[in-house]
Each structure stands twice: as C-alpha cells, then as structure tokens.
Design a protein around this motif. Structure first.
Motif, mmCIF file in Angstrom:
data_model
loop_
_atom_site.group_PDB
_atom_site.id
_atom_site.type_symbol
_atom_site.label_atom_id
_atom_site.label_comp_id
_atom_site.label_asym_id
_atom_site.label_seq_id
_atom_site.Cartn_x
_atom_site.Cartn_y
_atom_site.Cartn_z
ATOM 1 N N SER A 8 3.699 27.921 29.796
ATOM 2 C CA SER A 8 2.646 26.923 29.661
ATOM 3 C C SER A 8 1.314 27.548 30.030
ATOM 4 C CB SER A 8 2.922 25.699 30.529
ATOM 5 O OG SER A 8 2.898 26.057 31.887
ATOM 6 N N ARG A 29 -2.893 26.178 30.906
ATOM 7 C CA ARG A 29 -3.987 25.204 30.930
ATOM 8 C C ARG A 29 -5.096 25.764 30.058
ATOM 9 N NH1 ARG A 29 -4.722 25.299 36.797
ATOM 10 N NH2 ARG A 29 -6.856 25.623 36.178
ATOM 11 N N GLU A 78 -8.943 25.699 29.276
ATOM 12 C CA GLU A 78 -10.198 25.310 29.901
ATOM 13 C C GLU A 78 -11.368 25.931 29.154
ATOM 14 O OE1 GLU A 78 -10.020 26.344 34.035
ATOM 15 O OE2 GLU A 78 -8.047 25.437 34.284
ATOM 16 N N SER A 124 -10.342 19.438 28.044
ATOM 17 C CA SER A 124 -9.205 20.081 28.696
ATOM 18 C C SER A 124 -8.026 20.065 27.735
ATOM 19 C CB SER A 124 -8.829 19.360 29.990
ATOM 20 O OG SER A 124 -8.380 18.051 29.716
ATOM 21 N N ARG A 183 -3.588 21.564 27.256
ATOM 22 C CA ARG A 183 -2.385 22.186 27.806
ATOM 23 C C ARG A 183 -1.490 22.593 26.645
ATOM 24 N NH1 ARG A 183 -1.052 23.473 32.358
ATOM 25 N NH2 ARG A 183 1.029 23.750 33.102
#
Length: 124
Positions: free
Chosen positions: A6, A8, A10, A23, A25
């Motif tokens: 995974s 994130r 940004e 944002s 994911r």
C-alpha cells in the motif's frame, strides 16, 4: 503479508511538489504465480480535473518512466487500451498483468517484465 502493498498518495510527493488538500491511497495484492496485481486506488479533494494515474519507476523526487497505468481519461489518449477510467473522486479498481507493463528500456525494464515490476514495487 509480503503480497499486500500500500502507499499513501500525497501532493507533496508529486514532482514538482504540489500544495493541495488532496489525498489518496493505493492498495494492491500481488499474486506472483498468476502474474497479477489486483489494486484499488482511492482519492479525493483534487483541485483540478483528474487526467491519469500511473506508477513510475524512479527514485524519490524524480519522474521516471511510466511502468503501469492505473487509470486514464479521454484527456490521456496515450493510455493503453483497457486502462480503467479515472473518476474525479472516489475509487477505481483493476488488475495489472504482464501485458500492462510498459517499456522503460533506458532503465532496464522491457514490456511485460512482471518480475521486474514486482522487484521495483517491493524495493519502494
């Protein structure tokens, strides 16, 4: 689990960095035996129209070659056939197969090299 990855997403990780409340994911499950990666990409808060999402092969803060497309839109005519359509906000899912891997010849990755893609993902 080594088969689940995974990240994130940004805006500050864009090249160049972007100031934005957006944002996202990316989660994925790698099946080396079947040579597939099932993924789910979720994002929100983008301040401009979504055009595309893909995975680059490069060290941090550098735009390397695009190895895999995650989604595209009509504004990305160079997206490979079968690329899922990006929503403006929300979730898109798909499956990456060797046929989806783009060339990064100058970086040592030929089209379809699934093992190289996995190695790149696992190395960060």
């Amino acid at each position: 689990d080594a088969n689940r990855v995974s990240a994130r997403l940004e805006p500050r990780h864009e090249v160049p960095a972007v100031s934005s409340p957006a944002s996202g994911r990316l989660t994925a499950t790698i099946d080396e035996a079947a040579e597939t990666i099932d993924y789910e990409l979720t994002f929100e808060g983008l301040q401009a129209n979504v055009v595309q999402s893909h995975i680059h092969f490069a060290q941090p803060n550098v735009n390397g070659a695009i190895l895999v497309w995650l989604c595209g839109t009509a504004a990305t005519p160079n997206a490979p056939a079968g690329t899922p359509t990006c929503p403006q906000s929300g979730t898109v899912t798909g499956t990456i197969r060797p046929a989806n891997i783009q060339t990064a010849t100058t970086q040592g990755i030929a089209p379809g090299e699934f093992a190289e893609l996995i190695r790149a993902i696992r190395s960060g």
